[in-house]
Design an enzyme around this catalytic site. Structure first.
Site, PDB file in Angstrom:
ATOM      1  N   CYS A   1       2.003   7.055  -8.623  1.00 51.03           N
ATOM      2  CA  CYS A   1       0.614   7.906  -8.458  1.00 51.03           C
ATOM      3  C   CYS A   1       0.522   8.402  -7.187  1.00 51.03           C
ATOM      4  O   CYS A   1       0.481  10.046  -6.925  1.00 51.03           O
ATOM      5  CB  CYS A   1      -0.584   6.823  -8.138  1.00 51.03           C
TER       6      CYS A   1
ATOM      7  N   ARG B   1       9.934   4.169  -9.088  1.00 57.43           N
ATOM      8  CA  ARG B   1       9.699   5.375  -8.941  1.00 57.43           C
ATOM      9  C   ARG B   1       9.309   6.335  -7.647  1.00 57.43           C
ATOM     10  O   ARG B   1       8.684   5.253  -7.013  1.00 57.43           O
ATOM     11  CB  ARG B   1       8.150   6.038 -10.532  1.00 57.43           C
TER      12      ARG B   1
HETATM   13  C1  UDX Z   1      -2.579   3.175  -6.291  1.00 60.26           C
HETATM   14  C2  UDX Z   1      -3.681   2.851  -5.758  1.00 60.26           C
HETATM   15  O1  UDX Z   1      -3.984   2.141  -5.311  1.00 60.26           O
HETATM   16  C3  UDX Z   1      -4.643   2.852  -7.559  1.00 60.26           C
HETATM   17  O2  UDX Z   1      -6.100   2.702  -7.234  1.00 60.26           O
HETATM   18  C4  UDX Z   1      -3.591   3.949  -7.917  1.00 60.26           C
HETATM   19  O3  UDX Z   1      -4.532   3.796  -9.259  1.00 60.26           O
HETATM   20  C5  UDX Z   1      -2.792   3.983  -8.673  1.00 60.26           C
HETATM   21  O4  UDX Z   1      -2.257   4.013  -6.494  1.00 60.26           O
HETATM   22  P1  UDX Z   1       0.420   0.950  -6.767  1.00 60.26           P
HETATM   23  O5  UDX Z   1       0.363   3.239  -6.850  1.00 60.26           O
HETATM   24  O6  UDX Z   1      -0.044   0.139  -8.149  1.00 60.26           O
HETATM   25  O7  UDX Z   1      -1.630   1.755  -6.744  1.00 60.26           O
HETATM   26  O8  UDX Z   1       0.072   1.231  -5.542  1.00 60.26           O
HETATM   27  P2  UDX Z   1      -0.651   0.648  -3.186  1.00 60.26           P
HETATM   28  O9  UDX Z   1      -0.718  -0.551  -3.391  1.00 60.26           O
HETATM   29  O10 UDX Z   1      -1.385   1.573  -4.158  1.00 60.26           O
HETATM   30  O11 UDX Z   1       1.175   1.452  -3.011  1.00 60.26           O
HETATM   31  C6  UDX Z   1       1.143   2.344  -3.023  1.00 60.26           C
HETATM   32  C7  UDX Z   1       2.189   2.692  -1.761  1.00 60.26           C
HETATM   33  O12 UDX Z   1       1.757   2.065  -0.567  1.00 60.26           O
HETATM   34  C8  UDX Z   1       3.127   1.957  -1.608  1.00 60.26           C
HETATM   35  O13 UDX Z   1       4.672   2.737  -1.890  1.00 60.26           O
HETATM   36  C9  UDX Z   1       3.024   1.075  -0.871  1.00 60.26           C
HETATM   37  O14 UDX Z   1       4.156   0.214  -0.462  1.00 60.26           O
HETATM   38  C10 UDX Z   1       2.606   1.966   0.194  1.00 60.26           C
HETATM   39  N1  UDX Z   1       1.459   1.273   1.481  1.00 60.26           N
HETATM   40  C11 UDX Z   1       0.419   0.703   1.207  1.00 60.26           C
HETATM   41  C12 UDX Z   1       2.415   1.263   2.024  1.00 60.26           C
HETATM   42  O15 UDX Z   1       3.064   1.056   2.916  1.00 60.26           O
HETATM   43  N2  UDX Z   1       1.344   0.561   3.635  1.00 60.26           N
HETATM   44  C13 UDX Z   1       0.290   0.106   3.406  1.00 60.26           C
HETATM   45  O16 UDX Z   1      -0.243  -0.640   3.759  1.00 60.26           O
HETATM   46  C14 UDX Z   1      -0.627   0.197   1.882  1.00 60.26           C
END
Ligand code: UDX
Length: 463
Positions: free
Chosen positions: A290, A358
């Site tokens: 996303c 991805r």
């Molecule tokens: C995200 C959104 O949270 C969700 O609402 C949407 O529908 C789809 O995209 P997702 O991609 O599953 O969900 O992952 P998320 O948990 O949001 O993390 C996204 C990225 O940010 C990851 O690579 C994660 O490692 C990174 N991240 C997240 C950090 O590096 N630090 C953080 O504190 C939080």
């Protein structure tokens, strides 16, 4: 901010909601097009709510797999729900999409909208799905778009359906964005923090209320908006979170040099309720299906509209730069060329609790290491099969211990729970050289130091 019109809609919606609660027992027949992370979770959970759900996909292999009881993805809690509803015949898997459309009264579109080469949302799959829907509408149906699409797309989709539809009735299309986080998407689907529905159609609102009646009793906030606002809410939410991650990553780089500790800084910032404590963990950069694609897509849309989104552009640029920061840290640690060195990589998924690779930072790391001539031994509890499809040339191991054995350095890239319990003295014994780069700040710097490791992390105190 609520306009008067929106507040009006919101109250109509609330009254519909209580009406629906009273007569909510009728089950629906729902076709879900697309059996990826979004569609499969939606289909399985909707079946679990008591509806008859036909999950469809043009990928016949995927459908075969699902009919044999195997999930094409790893998602906590999903297998159990799929098994139960499949056995109880509420969940059907089929590649006959036209038939599913004809048999069902609602259609959820959950196909992928990946980035094309220019960063624009590739809408070919969703256009094709809408053409099929139009060709097969045989009575009143409500179409719910769940795929993330640029503002204005749902209007185009409605036109495509209408163009291919032979009948005279109005085609009803609403946009209901998903906010599912991989790894906890079953929970997110069943207990969302908010529900957004973009529509002006009473029939769409009524059908939506009936389908989701189980959730209505749980005081979940609902927001009724225009279709364009709902489309934008999805992009704006993901872009904002991407900005938050890039912000904390840059602050961690600042802490690396300023002497502050990002863990303390994030704790102090997070106590301000205007900021909040979530999404303040630095790492090797955001990835997944996303954030990378949605930030690029909204930038692309803004470009077309002639609007400058400098903050989102900054988040994207910072995320691009984060892997070179990780690579520089590794080079500095070893103080020798990476050519010929064996690097253990712990974690391949873009985050923990998923098999999704991805836009995973770990894969960017693999790419950079291969270019520099390093040998790679990689381990991930769930994501090795998906990584192997792209990088068959590296060594995959069956445990973190095997990956660490005789390694010249170890880089931790994903914060899987099992890595929190790594026995540091054992790790030290296994490795050829004591170099550790912890890109998720899961190891205690004191303990690493005490065990004799030479290490680095993301802005976390090293004293
Ligand atoms: C995200 C959104 O949270 C969700 O609402 C949407 O529908 C789809 O995209 P997702 O991609 O599953 O969900 O992952 P998320 O948990 O949001 O993390 C996204 C990225 O940010 C990851 O690579 C994660 O490692 C990174 N991240 C997240 C950090 O590096 N630090 C953080 O504190 C939080």
């Amino acid at each position: 901010m609520f306009t008067k019109k929106n507040i009006f809609y919101f109250f109509i919606f609330l009254s519909l909601l209580s009406e629906t609660r009273l007569q909510a027992e009728s089950n629906h027949k729902i076709a879900v097009i697309g059996t990826g992370y979004v569609g499969l979770v939606a289909g399985a959970c909707l079946a679990d709510f008591g509806h008859i759900v036909m999950c469809c996909d043009i990928d016949t292999k995927k459908i075969e797999m699902l009919n044999e009881g195997h999930l094409p993805i790893y998602e906590i809690g999903l297998q159990e729900i799929v098994d139960r509803n499949f056995q109880e015949k509420r969940l059907i898997f089929t590649s006959n999409i036209p038939e599913a459309i004809r048999l069902c009264d609602s259609v959820f579109i959950c196909v992928g909208t990946p980035s094309d080469d220019a960063g624009k949302a590739d809408l070919r799959a969703i256009y094709a799905a809408c053409k099929t829907i139009g060709e097969n509408i045989n009575g009143p149906k409500v179409i719910f778009v769940r795929s993330t699409v640029p503002p204005g797309t749902v209007k185009k989709l409605t036109e495509i359906i209408q163009l291919n539809y032979q009948g005279n009735e109005e085609v009803i299309v609403a946009f209901t964005p998903e906010f599912l986080r991989e790894g906890v998407s079953v929970k997110d689907f069943c207990h969302p923090e908010r529900v957004v529905i973009g529509t002006h159609s009473e029939a769409a609102k009524k059908t939506f209320c009936e389908i989701f009646h189980k959730q209505y009793s749980k005081n979940i906030p609902f927001l009724l908006t225009s279709i364009e606002s709902a489309e934008t809410i999805k992009y704006a939410s993901n872009a904002f979170l991407a900005v938050k991650v890039s912000f904390i990553n840059e602050m961690s780089n600042f802490c690396d040099l300023s002497g502050a500790d990002i863990v303390e800084v994030a704790a102090g910032m997070g106590l301000d309720s205007r900021i909040g404590s979530q999404f303040l963990k630095p790492g090797p950069g955001y990835g997944g299906s996303c954030f990378p694609k949605d930030t690029l897509a909204i930038l692309n849309e803004a470009n077309v509209l002639g609007v400058d989104l400098k903050v989102i552009q900054g988040a994207v640029d910072a995320n691009e730069a984060q892997m070179s920061i990780v690579m520089n840290k590794l080079r500095r640690l070893l103080q020798e060329p990476l050519q010929g060195k064996t690097i253990a990589i712990l974690g391949l998924a873009f985050k923990s609790n998923t098999d999704d690779v991805r836009y995973s930072p770990a894969l960017k790391l693999i790419n950079s290491l291969i270019l520099e001539g390093a040998k790679i031994k990689a381990y991930d509890p769930e994501a090795m099969k998906n990584t192997e499809k792209q990088y068959p040339e590296i060594t995959y191991t069956s445990s973190w211990k095997e990956a660490a054995q005789n390694a010249d350095a170890m880089v931790l890239t994903t914060d899987w729970e099992e890595f929190f319990t790594i026995d540091l003295p054992e790790l030290y014994q296994l490795m050829k050289a004591p170099f550790v780069l912890d890109t998720r700040n899961i190891f205690s710097p004191e303990e690493l130091k005490q065990e004799g490791f030479i290490f680095d992390n993301m802005g976390h105190q090293k004293r």
